[in-house]
Design an enzyme around this catalytic site. Structure first.
Site, PDB file in Angstrom:
ATOM      1  N   LYS A   1      39.905  55.440  63.642  1.00  0.00           N
ATOM      2  CA  LYS A   1      41.288  55.041  63.412  1.00  0.00           C
ATOM      3  C   LYS A   1      42.236  56.240  63.392  1.00  0.00           C
ATOM      4  O   LYS A   1      43.377  56.154  63.878  1.00  0.00           O
ATOM      5  CB  LYS A   1      41.391  54.253  62.098  1.00  0.00           C
ATOM      6  CG  LYS A   1      40.776  52.866  62.183  1.00  0.00           C
ATOM      7  CD  LYS A   1      41.475  52.022  63.235  1.00  0.00           C
ATOM      8  CE  LYS A   1      40.957  50.610  63.310  1.00  0.00           C
ATOM      9  NZ  LYS A   1      41.643  49.794  64.327  1.00  0.00           N
TER      10      LYS A   1
ATOM     11  N   ARG B   1      30.603  34.502  46.795  1.00  0.00           N
ATOM     12  CA  ARG B   1      29.563  34.625  45.777  1.00  0.00           C
ATOM     13  C   ARG B   1      29.906  33.786  44.534  1.00  0.00           C
ATOM     14  O   ARG B   1      29.052  33.098  43.969  1.00  0.00           O
ATOM     15  CB  ARG B   1      29.407  36.101  45.398  1.00  0.00           C
ATOM     16  CG  ARG B   1      28.136  36.427  44.634  1.00  0.00           C
ATOM     17  CD  ARG B   1      28.042  37.927  44.390  1.00  0.00           C
ATOM     18  NE  ARG B   1      28.018  38.664  45.654  1.00  0.00           N
ATOM     19  CZ  ARG B   1      28.849  39.665  45.943  1.00  0.00           C
ATOM     20  NH1 ARG B   1      29.775  40.036  45.097  1.00  0.00           N
ATOM     21  NH2 ARG B   1      28.731  40.291  47.099  1.00  0.00           N
TER      22      ARG B   1
ATOM     23  N   VAL C   1      43.375  39.443  61.134  1.00  0.00           N
ATOM     24  CA  VAL C   1      44.735  39.916  61.391  1.00  0.00           C
ATOM     25  C   VAL C   1      45.318  39.253  62.627  1.00  0.00           C
ATOM     26  O   VAL C   1      46.463  38.781  62.623  1.00  0.00           O
ATOM     27  CB  VAL C   1      44.746  41.452  61.545  1.00  0.00           C
ATOM     28  CG1 VAL C   1      46.135  41.941  61.943  1.00  0.00           C
ATOM     29  CG2 VAL C   1      44.309  42.112  60.243  1.00  0.00           C
ATOM     30  N   GLY C   2      44.532  39.216  63.707  1.00  0.00           N
ATOM     31  CA  GLY C   2      45.042  38.650  64.944  1.00  0.00           C
ATOM     32  C   GLY C   2      45.475  37.206  64.816  1.00  0.00           C
ATOM     33  O   GLY C   2      46.515  36.799  65.357  1.00  0.00           O
TER      34      GLY C   2
ATOM     35  N   HIS D   1      34.322  41.941  53.614  1.00  0.00           N
ATOM     36  CA  HIS D   1      35.046  42.804  52.698  1.00  0.00           C
ATOM     37  C   HIS D   1      35.000  42.221  51.287  1.00  0.00           C
ATOM     38  O   HIS D   1      34.479  41.139  51.052  1.00  0.00           O
ATOM     39  CB  HIS D   1      36.485  42.981  53.168  1.00  0.00           C
ATOM     40  CG  HIS D   1      36.613  43.847  54.377  1.00  0.00           C
ATOM     41  ND1 HIS D   1      36.802  43.331  55.635  1.00  0.00           N
ATOM     42  CD2 HIS D   1      36.576  45.205  54.530  1.00  0.00           C
ATOM     43  CE1 HIS D   1      36.879  44.326  56.510  1.00  0.00           C
ATOM     44  NE2 HIS D   1      36.746  45.469  55.865  1.00  0.00           N
TER      45      HIS D   1
ATOM     46  N   ARG E   1      41.780  48.832  43.521  1.00  0.00           N
ATOM     47  CA  ARG E   1      42.125  48.480  44.891  1.00  0.00           C
ATOM     48  C   ARG E   1      43.431  47.677  44.932  1.00  0.00           C
ATOM     49  O   ARG E   1      43.791  46.982  43.984  1.00  0.00           O
ATOM     50  CB  ARG E   1      41.011  47.639  45.536  1.00  0.00           C
ATOM     51  CG  ARG E   1      39.715  48.384  45.771  1.00  0.00           C
ATOM     52  CD  ARG E   1      39.834  49.429  46.850  1.00  0.00           C
ATOM     53  NE  ARG E   1      38.563  50.092  47.115  1.00  0.00           N
ATOM     54  CZ  ARG E   1      38.145  51.188  46.488  1.00  0.00           C
ATOM     55  NH1 ARG E   1      38.894  51.753  45.558  1.00  0.00           N
ATOM     56  NH2 ARG E   1      36.983  51.735  46.792  1.00  0.00           N
TER      57      ARG E   1
ATOM     58  N   ARG F   1      41.500  36.518  67.552  1.00  0.00           N
ATOM     59  CA  ARG F   1      40.619  35.615  66.807  1.00  0.00           C
ATOM     60  C   ARG F   1      40.244  36.143  65.422  1.00  0.00           C
ATOM     61  O   ARG F   1      39.672  35.409  64.613  1.00  0.00           O
ATOM     62  CB  ARG F   1      39.335  35.360  67.613  1.00  0.00           C
ATOM     63  CG  ARG F   1      39.524  34.428  68.798  1.00  0.00           C
ATOM     64  CD  ARG F   1      38.194  34.139  69.455  1.00  0.00           C
ATOM     65  NE  ARG F   1      38.283  33.060  70.436  1.00  0.00           N
ATOM     66  CZ  ARG F   1      37.268  32.659  71.190  1.00  0.00           C
ATOM     67  NH1 ARG F   1      36.078  33.247  71.074  1.00  0.00           N
ATOM     68  NH2 ARG F   1      37.425  31.670  72.049  1.00  0.00           N
ATOM     69  N   GLY F   2      40.551  37.397  65.140  1.00  0.00           N
ATOM     70  CA  GLY F   2      40.186  37.986  63.864  1.00  0.00           C
ATOM     71  C   GLY F   2      41.139  37.595  62.749  1.00  0.00           C
ATOM     72  O   GLY F   2      42.106  36.850  62.951  1.00  0.00           O
TER      73      GLY F   2
ATOM     74  N   SER G   1      43.969  51.657  59.257  1.00  0.00           N
ATOM     75  CA  SER G   1      43.400  51.222  57.984  1.00  0.00           C
ATOM     76  C   SER G   1      43.684  52.281  56.931  1.00  0.00           C
ATOM     77  O   SER G   1      43.791  53.475  57.237  1.00  0.00           O
ATOM     78  CB  SER G   1      41.889  51.029  58.127  1.00  0.00           C
ATOM     79  OG  SER G   1      41.267  50.938  56.862  1.00  0.00           O
ATOM     80  N   SER G   2      43.772  51.861  55.686  1.00  0.00           N
ATOM     81  CA  SER G   2      44.019  52.816  54.603  1.00  0.00           C
ATOM     82  C   SER G   2      42.839  53.756  54.389  1.00  0.00           C
ATOM     83  O   SER G   2      42.973  54.778  53.700  1.00  0.00           O
ATOM     84  CB  SER G   2      44.333  52.080  53.306  1.00  0.00           C
ATOM     85  OG  SER G   2      43.277  51.213  52.942  1.00  0.00           O
ATOM     86  N   CYS G   3      41.679  53.463  54.993  1.00  0.00           N
ATOM     87  CA  CYS G   3      40.522  54.357  54.826  1.00  0.00           C
ATOM     88  C   CYS G   3      40.682  55.658  55.600  1.00  0.00           C
ATOM     89  O   CYS G   3      39.842  56.548  55.498  1.00  0.00           O
ATOM     90  CB  CYS G   3      39.235  53.657  55.249  1.00  0.00           C
ATOM     91  SG  CYS G   3      39.066  53.430  57.020  1.00  0.00           S
TER      92      CYS G   3
ATOM     93  N   TRP H   1      28.731  44.037  43.503  1.00  0.00           N
ATOM     94  CA  TRP H   1      28.355  45.405  43.823  1.00  0.00           C
ATOM     95  C   TRP H   1      29.159  46.420  43.019  1.00  0.00           C
ATOM     96  O   TRP H   1      30.352  46.232  42.767  1.00  0.00           O
ATOM     97  CB  TRP H   1      28.597  45.668  45.306  1.00  0.00           C
ATOM     98  CG  TRP H   1      27.445  45.292  46.170  1.00  0.00           C
ATOM     99  CD1 TRP H   1      26.601  44.239  46.005  1.00  0.00           C
ATOM    100  CD2 TRP H   1      27.019  45.962  47.359  1.00  0.00           C
ATOM    101  NE1 TRP H   1      25.675  44.208  47.012  1.00  0.00           N
ATOM    102  CE2 TRP H   1      25.906  45.254  47.856  1.00  0.00           C
ATOM    103  CE3 TRP H   1      27.472  47.085  48.050  1.00  0.00           C
ATOM    104  CZ2 TRP H   1      25.236  45.645  49.017  1.00  0.00           C
ATOM    105  CZ3 TRP H   1      26.812  47.467  49.201  1.00  0.00           C
ATOM    106  CH2 TRP H   1      25.704  46.753  49.674  1.00  0.00           C
TER     107      TRP H   1
END
Length: 323
Positions: free
Chosen positions: A154, A201, A29-30, A193, A223, A26-27, A121-123, A216
């Protein structure tokens, strides 16, 4: 715990009749994975929402795999969020993601899953990693503090995959996508994100005819952004073409300043007011561009340009009946 005998597969075209568990369907990516696998002819997708099977509950995952016996798994389920959510709730991001990963990976081994792709994740990479970031940069320096708990979870998943390969010879793999965006994204301003947050916004400011908006940070971090449908294509490609220990970076190979992204989003929305920045808010990692040489060398490249992807995502956002 007793493991069933495994019929492991070398990288090759997956049978379109194989039962595929898309964990987290449901996300953002999914849902993209469901679209792509369906388009590619997979007719037996195992989809369970968290209110039916909570992947944080070990017994629930074991019951699911014992009953359904998926042959292929894409582990896209995760607690995710933007910089504010990660900074405010590090325990949730660490605990929930560790439990999801442990439960699914243990059940996959126990019940004979033949091919599995873990999405990180890239983080996971150090805050000051070389740019573009190669897969070899993993565990070579300190993490970005605003999302270190999520990153540690991760990283644990990557090491779990490598351990399953080393101890049991399983052809399980992991992939590290860059920043993602696209239809189905989280629009909650408290947890979203950067792309959906900026789009929402800017859309609201445009609707109110506001003279200015404030994003912000300083606007100077660089990125990289990948459309989620490109990631879905990469996932199937890797399952059919890659079998290695190293996590595989998935990105576009190019980045831009957040100021440039904000200007592109303003043009997409049609907003003509001024764009300002709140430098008291955290910037996060100064640059995060992935080295995509490995996946490009295997023959995969993204197809959706950022302006086109943003236009599609904005059309989806407007369809959500937001003001």
């Amino acid at each position: 715990m007793h493991s069933v005998e495994l019929r492991t597969l070398s990288p090759a075209e997956l049978s379109r009749t194989a039962r595929v568990h898309i964990a987290g369907h449901r996300g953002l990516v999914g849902s993209a994975l469901v679209r792509h696998f369906t388009e590619q002819g997979f007719g037996d997708l195992l989809l369970r929402s968290s209110d039916v099977t909570d992947l944080r509950e070990r017994d629930a995952v074991r019951r699911l795999y014992a009953a359904e016996r998926p042959r292929v798994v894409v582990l896209a389920a995760a607690r995710v969020g933007g910089i504010a959510a990660n900074a405010a709730r590090p325990v949730d991001f660490l605990s929930d993601n560790l439990r999801i990963q442990l439960n699914v990976l243990d059940a996959a081994h126990e019940f004979g899953v033949e091919r599995l792709l873990f999405l990180g994740s890239s983080c996971i990479y150090p805050k000051h990693a070389p740019q573009p970031i190669p897969e070899s940069a993993l565990l070579t320096g300190p993490l970005e503090p605003t999302n270190d708990a999520y990153a540690i979870a991760k990283i644990s998943g990557i090491l779990h995959i490598q351990a399953l390969r080393r101890q049991y010879g399983l052809p399980y793999i992991s992939a590290m996508p860059t920043n993602l965006y696209g239809p189905g994204d989280n629009l909650d301003p408290r947890t979203s994100h950067v792309v959906p947050a900026m789009l929402q916004r800017t859309h609201e400011a445009h609707s109110r005819r506001a003279s200015r908006i404030t994003h912000w940070g300083s606007g100077t971090p660089r990125r990289e952004f990948l459309h989620v449908d490109d990631l879905a294509r990469a996932c199937l490609f890797l399952l059919e073409n890659y079998d290695g220990d190293a996590p595989v970076n998935v990105g576009t190979g190019s980045d831009l300043e957040l100021r440039e992204l904000a200007a592109l989003i303003a043009r997409t929305v049609g907003y003509q007011g001024s764009v300002e920045w709140d430098a008291s808010r955290p910037d996060g990692t100064p640059q995060k561009l992935l080295d995509t040489g490995l996946i490009n060398g295997l023959g995969w490249k993204p197809e959706i340009a950022l302006p086109d992807g943003l236009a599609e995502t904005y059309a989806w956002l407007r369809s959500q009946s937001r003001p």
